[in-house]
Design a protein around this motif. Structure first.
Motif: not given
Length: 267
Positions: A76-77, A83-87, A104-105, A109-110
């Motif tokens: 999940x992590x 998900x956030x890094x790519x989108x 920003x991704x 994500x972090x």
């Protein structure tokens, strides 16, 4: 696997948190978790991380036990971070074909991964330092005013605690099924990650069947003890707030105020 999943497990130590009123720990956890939604800067995340680490240290439970409880959440992590890094749109720092990594991704994500970790550690802090029956009693006392509206507070509190306590039981049953399959030459651990996900699907049927059986046995045990709806039942240990409870609640209340002040000041 059951030993790695902390939710619903209790560890006995002589820490101050084990002596607190369960209502204090419940309210403190809710307040601190709600304040995590306000985190948006490096300073606020650092303060939240330090707070959770201090709470873990004061439990006198080894940190490796809490870290071990995060292992089942690795997928999940990783998914959340990717998900956030790519989108996430923004300044591209690396790209390959249709995949783009933005600054920003990486930042988002972090943030979200750290927030999930802090939430899980805080929930583990509650269950590791509170016995299930004490947790049920504390939740029942907190929801007692709702009983005036003819809401089944006692049944709801018991249901929540049983659901939490069933998590390690289900994981133990899953371990038993996996060992039985391994003894027959079907070892899921040898599969690649993609095949491993699909290999768990046939296991869901026997796992669901045994879980229903355990639930029926628990129902019969509760009926055999004439528990009923739980109304009017007495308890051996009476709950009461002590000076330490007030100090912990004051600290928990002060944290979201500090976070809000940091956000208002733009720090």
């Amino acid at each position: 696997m059951a030993n790695r999943f902390l939710l619903g497990q209790y560890t006995e130590t002589n820490s101050i948190f084990h002596l607190l009123d369960p209502r204090t720990k419940l309210l403190s956890m809710i307040v601190i978790m709600a304040s995590f939604l306000l985190l948006d800067s490096f300073i606020s995340y650092a303060a939240a991380t330090i707070l959770v680490l201090v709470l873990i240290f004061l439990t006198k439970i080894p940190l490796r036990i809490f870290i071990r409880g995060l292992r089942p959440l690795l997928f999940i992590l990783m998914f959340t971070f990717i998900y956030h890094v790519m989108l996430t749109k923004g300044t591209v720092i690396w790209s390959w074909d249709m995949f783009k990594v933005t600054a920003e991704g990486l930042q988002n994500g972090t943030r979200y991964v750290l927030r999930i970790i802090l939430l899980v550690l805080l929930a583990s802090w509650l269950t590791l330092t509170t016995k299930p029956l004490s947790l049920a009693h504390g939740l029942e006392k907190l929801l007692a005013p709702l009983s005036k509206l003819n809401l089944p507070v006692e049944q709801f509190a018991l249901m929540v605690v049983i659901a939490i306590r069933f998590v390690p039981t289900i994981m133990q049953e899953l371990d038993r099924i996996l060992l039985a399959q391994k003894a027959r030459g079907y070892d899921i651990a040898n599969f690649n990650p993609v095949k491993r996900i699909f290999a768990y699907i046939p296991i869901l049927v026997p796992l669901l069947f045994t879980t229903i059986q355990r639930a029926e046995q628990l129902t019969l045990a509760i009926d055999a003890r004439a528990f009923g709806d739980g109304k009017g039942r007495t308890v051996y240990l009476r709950l009461g707030f002590k000076p330490m409870d007030i100090a912990v609640m004051g600290t928990a209340t002060a944290f979201p105020i500090i976070v809000m002040l940091l956000k208002m000041e733009g720090i």
